[in-house]
Enzyme design. Sequence first.
Site, PDB file in Angstrom:
ATOM      1  N   LYS A 173     -18.322  -6.412   6.683  1.00 26.80           N
ATOM      2  CA  LYS A 173     -17.097  -7.193   6.811  1.00 26.80           C
ATOM      3  C   LYS A 173     -16.534  -7.089   8.226  1.00 26.80           C
ATOM      4  O   LYS A 173     -16.494  -6.012   8.813  1.00 26.80           O
ATOM      5  CB  LYS A 173     -16.065  -6.661   5.806  1.00 26.80           C
ATOM      6  CG  LYS A 173     -14.805  -7.467   5.712  1.00 26.80           C
ATOM      7  CD  LYS A 173     -13.916  -6.888   4.626  1.00 26.80           C
ATOM      8  CE  LYS A 173     -12.605  -7.628   4.575  1.00 26.80           C
ATOM      9  NZ  LYS A 173     -11.683  -7.029   3.612  1.00 26.80           N
TER      10      LYS A 173
ATOM     11  N   SER B 205      -3.109  -7.872   2.660  1.00 26.59           N
ATOM     12  CA  SER B 205      -3.425  -7.765   4.092  1.00 26.59           C
ATOM     13  C   SER B 205      -3.860  -9.108   4.656  1.00 26.59           C
ATOM     14  O   SER B 205      -3.506  -9.464   5.787  1.00 26.59           O
ATOM     15  CB  SER B 205      -4.513  -6.714   4.311  1.00 26.59           C
ATOM     16  OG  SER B 205      -4.033  -5.440   3.953  1.00 26.59           O
TER      17      SER B 205
ATOM     18  N   HIS C  18       0.841  -1.203   0.000  1.00 26.07           N
ATOM     19  CA  HIS C  18       0.000   0.000   0.000  1.00 26.07           C
ATOM     20  C   HIS C  18       0.878   1.255   0.000  1.00 26.07           C
ATOM     21  O   HIS C  18       0.627   2.208  -0.740  1.00 26.07           O
ATOM     22  CB  HIS C  18      -0.900   0.039   1.240  1.00 26.07           C
ATOM     23  CG  HIS C  18      -1.926  -1.025   1.300  1.00 26.07           C
ATOM     24  ND1 HIS C  18      -2.059  -1.852   2.392  1.00 26.07           N
ATOM     25  CD2 HIS C  18      -2.904  -1.393   0.430  1.00 26.07           C
ATOM     26  CE1 HIS C  18      -3.064  -2.689   2.182  1.00 26.07           C
ATOM     27  NE2 HIS C  18      -3.579  -2.440   1.003  1.00 26.07           N
TER      28      HIS C  18
ATOM     29  N   ARG D 205      -1.174  -5.868  -8.574  1.00 22.05           N
ATOM     30  CA  ARG D 205      -0.129  -6.832  -8.248  1.00 22.05           C
ATOM     31  C   ARG D 205       0.001  -7.892  -9.330  1.00 22.05           C
ATOM     32  O   ARG D 205       1.083  -8.398  -9.583  1.00 22.05           O
ATOM     33  CB  ARG D 205      -0.437  -7.522  -6.916  1.00 22.05           C
ATOM     34  CG  ARG D 205      -0.504  -6.579  -5.737  1.00 22.05           C
ATOM     35  CD  ARG D 205      -1.042  -7.260  -4.525  1.00 22.05           C
ATOM     36  NE  ARG D 205      -2.450  -7.603  -4.760  1.00 22.05           N
ATOM     37  CZ  ARG D 205      -3.275  -8.070  -3.849  1.00 22.05           C
ATOM     38  NH1 ARG D 205      -2.844  -8.299  -2.629  1.00 22.05           N
ATOM     39  NH2 ARG D 205      -4.525  -8.331  -4.127  1.00 22.05           N
TER      40      ARG D 205
END
Length: 158
Positions: free
Chosen positions: A41, A127, A17, A90
């Site tokens: 979430k 994460s 990040h 990514r």
Amino acid sequence: MRRVVCPGSFDPVTNGHLDIIGRASRQYDEVVVAVLINIEKKSLFTVEERIEMLQTVTKEYGNVRVDKFHGLLVDYCRQQEIPAIVKGLRAISDFDYELQMAQLNYRMSGVETLFMATGPEVSFLSSSRIKEIVRYGGSVAGLVPDLVQELLVERLRG
């Protein structure tokens, strides 16, 4: 003033990040790091904790501001008068999902999405994987800021 938003859940913030945030801060006058509030979430850290972490680890950048949002990102962009979103990619799998989101966002609001390839040294970070490593006793030194590593160990290993 050229402004951009870097959105995410940042639960927790990783060096991946920070790679994108730091590089965006060199390209734009202001980078707003927007933490998503997602009540659906279950997050490890509260929104307030994530904001505090981000403010601490981005303080070296004079043009980065941390905020929070809920709902549609394009509505947040419109309210804040931010014309563009920066997203880190990514892998190809990220691109497939993010391209669809970018096209929808543009169709709904005219907000542009700019993609930035993550640096190869952080392209494998997520994460979720970071939390899994810590949960099972592994070290994430060098993958997250030291402060984040300390908070993860405290939270996940008690």
